[in-house]
Design a protein around this motif. Sequence first.
Motif, PDB file in Angstrom:
ATOM      1  N   GLN A  85       0.829  -1.198   0.000  1.00 24.95           N
ATOM      2  CA  GLN A  85       0.000   0.000   0.000  1.00 24.95           C
ATOM      3  C   GLN A  85       0.863   1.246   0.000  1.00 24.95           C
ATOM      4  O   GLN A  85       2.079   1.198   0.194  1.00 24.95           O
TER       5      GLN A  85
ATOM      6  N   TRP B 254      -1.830   3.202  -8.176  1.00 29.15           N
ATOM      7  CA  TRP B 254      -2.489   1.920  -8.469  1.00 29.15           C
ATOM      8  C   TRP B 254      -1.847   1.239  -9.672  1.00 29.15           C
ATOM      9  O   TRP B 254      -1.561   0.031  -9.648  1.00 29.15           O
TER      10      TRP B 254
ATOM     11  N   SER C 253       0.244  -0.355  -6.318  1.00 25.75           N
ATOM     12  CA  SER C 253      -0.278  -0.199  -4.955  1.00 25.75           C
ATOM     13  C   SER C 253      -1.673  -0.805  -4.887  1.00 25.75           C
ATOM     14  O   SER C 253      -2.579  -0.412  -5.622  1.00 25.75           O
ATOM     15  N   GLU C 254      -1.855  -1.747  -3.983  1.00 26.78           N
ATOM     16  CA  GLU C 254      -3.119  -2.481  -3.892  1.00 26.78           C
ATOM     17  C   GLU C 254      -4.126  -1.807  -2.971  1.00 26.78           C
ATOM     18  O   GLU C 254      -5.327  -2.075  -3.044  1.00 26.78           O
ATOM     19  N   LEU C 255      -3.637  -0.927  -2.106  1.00 22.20           N
ATOM     20  CA  LEU C 255      -4.466  -0.070  -1.266  1.00 22.20           C
ATOM     21  C   LEU C 255      -3.833   1.311  -1.303  1.00 22.20           C
ATOM     22  O   LEU C 255      -2.608   1.427  -1.339  1.00 22.20           O
TER      23      LEU C 255
ATOM     24  N   ARG D  59      -3.978   5.169   0.650  1.00 18.04           N
ATOM     25  CA  ARG D  59      -4.495   5.984   1.756  1.00 18.04           C
ATOM     26  C   ARG D  59      -4.488   7.455   1.353  1.00 18.04           C
ATOM     27  O   ARG D  59      -3.556   7.929   0.707  1.00 18.04           O
TER      28      ARG D  59
ATOM     29  N   HIS E 196       0.152  -4.058  10.026  1.00 21.70           N
ATOM     30  CA  HIS E 196       0.629  -3.152   8.976  1.00 21.70           C
ATOM     31  C   HIS E 196       2.040  -2.728   9.352  1.00 21.70           C
ATOM     32  O   HIS E 196       2.257  -2.137  10.409  1.00 21.70           O
TER      33      HIS E 196
ATOM     34  N   THR F 156       0.710  -6.397   5.665  1.00 22.79           N
ATOM     35  CA  THR F 156       0.677  -5.360   4.639  1.00 22.79           C
ATOM     36  C   THR F 156       1.788  -4.376   4.953  1.00 22.79           C
ATOM     37  O   THR F 156       2.124  -4.169   6.131  1.00 22.79           O
TER      38      THR F 156
ATOM     39  N   ARG G  20       3.954  -0.550   3.930  1.00 26.32           N
ATOM     40  CA  ARG G  20       4.098   0.712   3.216  1.00 26.32           C
ATOM     41  C   ARG G  20       5.520   1.218   3.440  1.00 26.32           C
ATOM     42  O   ARG G  20       6.014   1.220   4.567  1.00 26.32           O
TER      43      ARG G  20
END
Length: 422
Positions: A41, A62, A66-68, A70, A241, A272, A274
């Motif tokens: 993400q 995306w 990036s799968e998520l 914020r 995360h 997950t 970042r």
Amino acid sequence: MNRDVASPCTNPAFGPLPRRSTRAVTIGGITVGGGAPVVVQSMTNTDTADIAGTVKQVAELWRAGSELVRITVNNAESAAAVPRIRDKLAMMGAAVPLIGDFHYNGHQLLTAEPAAAEALAKYRINPGNVGFGKKRDSQFATLIELAIQYGKPVRIGANWGSLDQALARQLMDENAQRAEPWDAGRVLREALIRSALDSAERAVDIGLPAERIVLSAKVSGVQELIAVYRELARRGDYALHLGLTEAGIGSKGIVASSAALGVLLQEGIGDTIRISLTPEPGQSRNNEVIVAQELLQTMGLRAFTPMVTACPGCGRTTSTFFQELAQKVQEHVRAKMPEWKVTHPGAENLTLAVMGCIVNGPGESRHANIGISLPGTGEAPAAPVFEDGEKTVTLRGEHIADEFVGLIDRYVERHYGGAGIA
């Protein structure tokens, strides 16, 4: 099952390590935890009220993988923009789950903007600044109740830079009563861990299922992060995360994040990630996504794009041609992956080699699915190409780069072609 995400590596020697969390959290169709592949993400740095700018950056992140994603939701204008951002992305075919990042006033914004509360796929709550004094518990409860009402998961994200000061003071007082007091650093780490875990317990008590909670406890030091997450994993079974907060700019941020997250992921901790890089001037925000993907792929936990083994160069390779070819190959396969992901699934597992002389060139090229051994200084001007260990052709002349890229495309077509087309 994850939607539109790269497959885990299939090599049994480098397959996914068992994840520490057995709880699976679903975020807009993406599964985090419960044995799913580690999810990548990222976060925008646009003003969320700037709908066009935010849509553009989310779509770029995306497309980079990036799968998520914020986004900051810090005022009424940004909250009102959220459903329009979501809808515009869907019209572009970029239906990436959006996470709302809330600090201080999230309870007010989500209450006032129910369309935003519905459009977001997850809420991020910071227990260190969700509220202060007597308001803290009620404002936290409001956010959790909204998550329950709209069926949304929540990340409870504690952070070293915004630690719950009341809890820190309480633990310092308790520490003073110990026969052998802890050092101040350990007490503050404990406060961070307790802030996350205690807040999760309160959320469950209010009625949010544990399967809709993701935890994080971020610090900016490598060893501190490792210590904190080992303890979080030991004490609970929430999806985690991972991320080194304020990792820094350039190589410092990349190295620090990779060092910390690499240790934890190798131990099976983290669901997950970042990579929080400070972008260099003029640099794309996408770099943090690429670093996250490359970290997971080099560890053998995911496969996102063909990996290129390339010679570092020495006195035998005074020409820069092999460097230019390695860069061209890397850029080519990364640019092709969005297409290959749909039309040639499995191409992300392809291994490539671009080598610069006879010492290791033929051997490394044979180990790759397709590799080229370029001539070093004083060697014959010929470049043998190997496919799956066998020499197939020798390239010569001024068009070696284009010819080799063409061989890669044909290899992908032969070995992965058409498998993803309905």
